[in-house]
Motif scaffolding. Sequence first.
Motif, PDB file in Angstrom:
ATOM      1  N   SER A  95       7.731  45.574  93.085  1.00  0.00           N
ATOM      2  CA  SER A  95       8.851  46.256  92.428  1.00  0.00           C
ATOM      3  C   SER A  95       9.159  47.576  93.127  1.00  0.00           C
ATOM      4  N   TRP A  96       8.118  48.338  93.437  1.00  0.00           N
ATOM      5  CA  TRP A  96       8.301  49.623  94.125  1.00  0.00           C
ATOM      6  C   TRP A  96       8.863  49.420  95.528  1.00  0.00           C
ATOM      7  N   LEU A  97       8.338  48.442  96.253  1.00  0.00           N
ATOM      8  CA  LEU A  97       8.824  48.179  97.611  1.00  0.00           C
ATOM      9  C   LEU A  97      10.284  47.727  97.598  1.00  0.00           C
ATOM     10  N   ALA A 138      17.727  53.751  91.779  1.00  0.00           N
ATOM     11  CA  ALA A 138      17.761  55.202  91.949  1.00  0.00           C
ATOM     12  C   ALA A 138      17.396  55.514  93.397  1.00  0.00           C
ATOM     13  N   GLU A 139      17.663  56.736  93.801  1.00  0.00           N
ATOM     14  CA  GLU A 139      17.426  57.124  95.200  1.00  0.00           C
ATOM     15  C   GLU A 139      15.967  56.876  95.572  1.00  0.00           C
ATOM     16  N   LYS A 140      15.728  56.308  96.756  1.00  0.00           N
ATOM     17  CA  LYS A 140      14.360  55.987  97.146  1.00  0.00           C
ATOM     18  C   LYS A 140      13.574  57.265  97.440  1.00  0.00           C
ATOM     19  N   ARG A 141      12.269  57.140  97.314  1.00  0.00           N
ATOM     20  CA  ARG A 141      11.395  58.300  97.463  1.00  0.00           C
ATOM     21  C   ARG A 141      11.289  58.732  98.915  1.00  0.00           C
ATOM     22  N   VAL A 185       5.995  59.749  98.086  1.00  0.00           N
ATOM     23  CA  VAL A 185       5.355  58.437  97.924  1.00  0.00           C
ATOM     24  C   VAL A 185       3.898  58.617  97.497  1.00  0.00           C
ATOM     25  N   ASP A 186       3.463  57.815  96.558  1.00  0.00           N
ATOM     26  CA  ASP A 186       2.102  57.914  96.019  1.00  0.00           C
ATOM     27  C   ASP A 186       1.116  57.201  96.947  1.00  0.00           C
ATOM     28  N   TRP A 187       0.810  57.844  98.065  1.00  0.00           N
ATOM     29  CA  TRP A 187      -0.080  57.223  99.054  1.00  0.00           C
ATOM     30  C   TRP A 187      -1.487  57.028  98.487  1.00  0.00           C
ATOM     31  N   LEU A 188      -1.936  57.992  97.678  1.00  0.00           N
ATOM     32  CA  LEU A 188      -3.257  57.859  97.065  1.00  0.00           C
ATOM     33  C   LEU A 188      -3.275  56.664  96.114  1.00  0.00           C
ATOM     34  N   GLY A 189      -2.186  56.481  95.339  1.00  0.00           N
ATOM     35  CA  GLY A 189      -2.093  55.333  94.437  1.00  0.00           C
ATOM     36  C   GLY A 189      -2.152  54.015  95.191  1.00  0.00           C
ATOM     37  N   VAL A 223      -0.332  60.088  85.579  1.00  0.00           N
ATOM     38  CA  VAL A 223      -0.060  61.521  85.750  1.00  0.00           C
ATOM     39  C   VAL A 223       0.906  61.820  86.892  1.00  0.00           C
ATOM     40  N   TYR A 224       1.061  60.873  87.846  1.00  0.00           N
ATOM     41  CA  TYR A 224       1.902  61.165  89.011  1.00  0.00           C
ATOM     42  C   TYR A 224       3.378  60.979  88.654  1.00  0.00           C
TER      43      TYR A 224
END
Length: 529
Positions: free
Chosen positions: A72-74, A197-200, A205-209, A258-259
Amino acid sequence: MNQQNSLVEYGSRRVIITITAVFCALLEIIDTTIVNVALNDMKGSLGATLNEVSWVITAYSIANVIVVPMTSWLSQQFGRRNYFAASVILFTVASFLCGNAHGIVELIIFRFIQGLGGGALLVTSQTIITESYPPEKRAMAQAIYVLGVIVGPTLGPPLGGYIIEHFSWPLIFYINIPVGIIAALLTLQYVRSPKYAEKRKASEVDWLGIFLLMMAVGSLQYILEKGQEEDWYSSSTIIVLTITAFLGFYCFIWRQMVYKYPIVELRVLKNGNLRMGVILAFIQGFGLFGSTFIIPLYTQSILGWNAYQAGLLMIPSTLMVAFMMPIVGQMMQRGVSQKYMIAGGMLIFFLYSLFTYKIMTPHTSADDFFWPLMIRGVGLGLLSVPISMMALSTLKGIEIAQGAAFSGMSRQLGGSFGVALISTYLTRDIVGHRGDLVTKLDIYNPAVQNHVKGIAAGMQAKGMAPNTALQTAHQLLDGSVTIQATILSYMDIFLYIGLMFLVCIPFVLFFVRKPAHKPVKSSMTDAAH
């Protein structure tokens, strides 16, 4: 016109999009099972051990499970059409590279890449089909999609067996190429992307996630795939990966809550229908992949069938699922309660498990399996579409893709848990049953002695020396004990799978109460607003 309605297609355009999405989903699922029957040929051709060649399956499964939650995020980052087309192309190129691999390490790496492309196909296909149909026709759309999901695991073994028997193992990968090329071209031409919505930005981007997700689901999938092979917690690798998976999931959930821009939107699970759908998808995956795993194993190890024959046995059940799909779709469009269809499907799946439990002998024929497998087809038909529809029925916009990702991942993990638990149970239960049977086999019992003497006499009549004939008779008796112990273990598995579905029926009737009074058309219309 809102975003949800803007993606609805009509006429030949919708037909093309549906066929493209279903074929992509079908390709992905077939590739999870088609390789199973080719492992021996790969082992000989590439000079690999059985442990090494089994990584061809494991690498694909791990990559699948890693990418599914992120689809979904991609899709938002790159646009659904571009992401879906890129996934098809990646899957197709990796298929060519797999078929062209000259060593086992190459093949494992290319299978992992193929799994990254394939994982996206399943979930994104479901989202594309769902949003291409108007709300009142989405039950039928889900029926079409689910048919591909059910057919895939069944078609893999016989198709793979036929290719191995008549050609060579690289062809199981090469057959993906023409379908993949056509699917990529049709995707670029016909599939449309929602207005996200506008892409990040890269800094947002939540690289840690992403890292925590890969660590958690990758470790869990490895444990499920390799646990039995490495004797579970006697292996330091399994212990380390269990701790890694637990900490990975814990930290990942905390991070996503939290992010500001989470990689997986966990809040969508507040939707009660989706939550129930995810649980039921897990149970369905457990039963579907568990029974698809155990029947070929039984027919090949006990009845002496080859992979092609074992695969063909499942075809009638698949045809029954196909026959049920339009019926189930019509029932849902007319407002038949989802909870009663799911409960009915679980009851029928219990009956299938019970009938299969009763017919298992060392001499069971294909005809004996026919009616139980037809019952299985009816049960899966009643389960699959209502579960899929219930999970997505009250979601809207981007939530549909997020819900489809959770549902798809849950079904796949259910299948992995099912196969892992069944493999472990089989290994240990056979030993237990064998011990029980041996204690009842008294060598001083005249009936046992006469049986052994009769076998030995038959061997001597064929020219075997008396001592050798007696030794052979004892070996045959020992072999028959092992076969009987194995059959008893298979019977136990079917009984327990059936009981699991039976126990879930009150749970379904009790917890799927709220949406039950709404007709499907009404609830699906709500999803559009």
